[in-house]
Design a protein around this motif. Structure first.
Motif, mmCIF file in Angstrom:
data_model
loop_
_atom_site.group_PDB
_atom_site.id
_atom_site.type_symbol
_atom_site.label_atom_id
_atom_site.label_comp_id
_atom_site.label_asym_id
_atom_site.label_seq_id
_atom_site.Cartn_x
_atom_site.Cartn_y
_atom_site.Cartn_z
ATOM 1 N N ARG A 76 0.836 -1.204 0.000
ATOM 2 C CA ARG A 76 0.000 0.000 0.000
ATOM 3 C C ARG A 76 0.871 1.255 0.000
ATOM 4 O O ARG A 76 0.635 2.190 -0.760
ATOM 5 C CB ARG A 76 -0.924 0.010 1.217
ATOM 6 C CG ARG A 76 -1.858 1.210 1.271
ATOM 7 C CD ARG A 76 -2.705 1.224 2.515
ATOM 8 N NE ARG A 76 -1.973 1.011 3.750
ATOM 9 C CZ ARG A 76 -1.247 1.947 4.372
ATOM 10 N NH1 ARG A 76 -1.161 3.168 3.868
ATOM 11 N NH2 ARG A 76 -0.615 1.677 5.493
ATOM 12 N N ARG A 77 1.925 1.268 0.830
ATOM 13 C CA ARG A 77 2.824 2.419 0.902
ATOM 14 C C ARG A 77 3.540 2.646 -0.429
ATOM 15 O O ARG A 77 3.655 3.780 -0.908
ATOM 16 C CB ARG A 77 3.842 2.210 2.024
ATOM 17 C CG ARG A 77 4.776 3.379 2.234
ATOM 18 C CD ARG A 77 5.677 3.159 3.434
ATOM 19 N NE ARG A 77 6.275 1.841 3.519
ATOM 20 C CZ ARG A 77 7.365 1.462 2.852
ATOM 21 N NH1 ARG A 77 7.965 2.280 2.015
ATOM 22 N NH2 ARG A 77 7.844 0.246 3.001
ATOM 23 N N GLU A 80 1.167 4.161 -2.966
ATOM 24 C CA GLU A 80 0.931 5.584 -2.704
ATOM 25 C C GLU A 80 2.086 6.432 -3.189
ATOM 26 O O GLU A 80 1.888 7.518 -3.706
ATOM 27 C CB GLU A 80 0.678 5.818 -1.213
ATOM 28 C CG GLU A 80 -0.664 5.323 -0.745
ATOM 29 C CD GLU A 80 -0.837 5.419 0.750
ATOM 30 O OE1 GLU A 80 0.121 5.826 1.448
ATOM 31 O OE2 GLU A 80 -1.940 5.088 1.238
ATOM 32 N N ASP A 83 1.892 6.807 -7.022
ATOM 33 C CA ASP A 83 0.832 7.730 -7.489
ATOM 34 C C ASP A 83 1.257 9.173 -7.350
ATOM 35 O O ASP A 83 0.858 10.017 -8.156
ATOM 36 C CB ASP A 83 -0.457 7.495 -6.692
ATOM 37 C CG ASP A 83 -1.048 6.122 -6.981
ATOM 38 O OD1 ASP A 83 -0.695 5.554 -8.044
ATOM 39 O OD2 ASP A 83 -1.856 5.632 -6.182
#
Length: 84
Positions: A76-77, A80, A83
Motif C-alpha cells: 500500500r505504501r 501511494e 501515485d
C-alpha cells in the motif's frame, strides 16, 4: 474451556497458547469478498467462505498472519508513493 481436554498436563502457559490458536482457528473470520463473517478453516492454511464460495490461502491458525499484514502495508505504501 477449549483446552479442558488437556487437563492439568503441559503447564498453564502452553495451554494458554494452545487456547489462543484453537480459538482463532475455530472462529469465523471476515470475508472481504461478500462482507460476512463466514471464512472458516478447511485445512492447514486453507480458508473457505460458504456464502460466496471463495477459497483463500492464509495462515495455519488465523486467516491473516502478522507477516501478511506487513506485506500488505508495504505494498500500500509503495503504491501511494508511485501515485504521487
Amino acid at each position: 474451556g477449549i483446552t479442558g481436554k488437556y487437563g492439568t498436563r503441559y503447564g498453564a502457559n502452553l495451554r494458554k497458547r494452545a487456547r489462543k490458536m484453537e480459538v482463532t482457528s475455530h472462529a469465523k473470520h471476515f470475508c472481504h469478498f461478500c462482507g460476512k463473517y463466514a471464512f472458516k478453516r478447511l485445512a492447514v492454511g486453507i480458508w473457505n467462505c460458504k456464502p460466496c464460495g471463495k477459497t483463500q490461502a492464509g495462515g495455519a491458525w488465523s486467516l491473516h498472519t502478522p507477516a501478511s499484514a506487513t506485506v500488505r502495508s508495504t505494498i500500500r505504501r509503495l503504491r501511494e508513493t508511485q501515485d504521487v
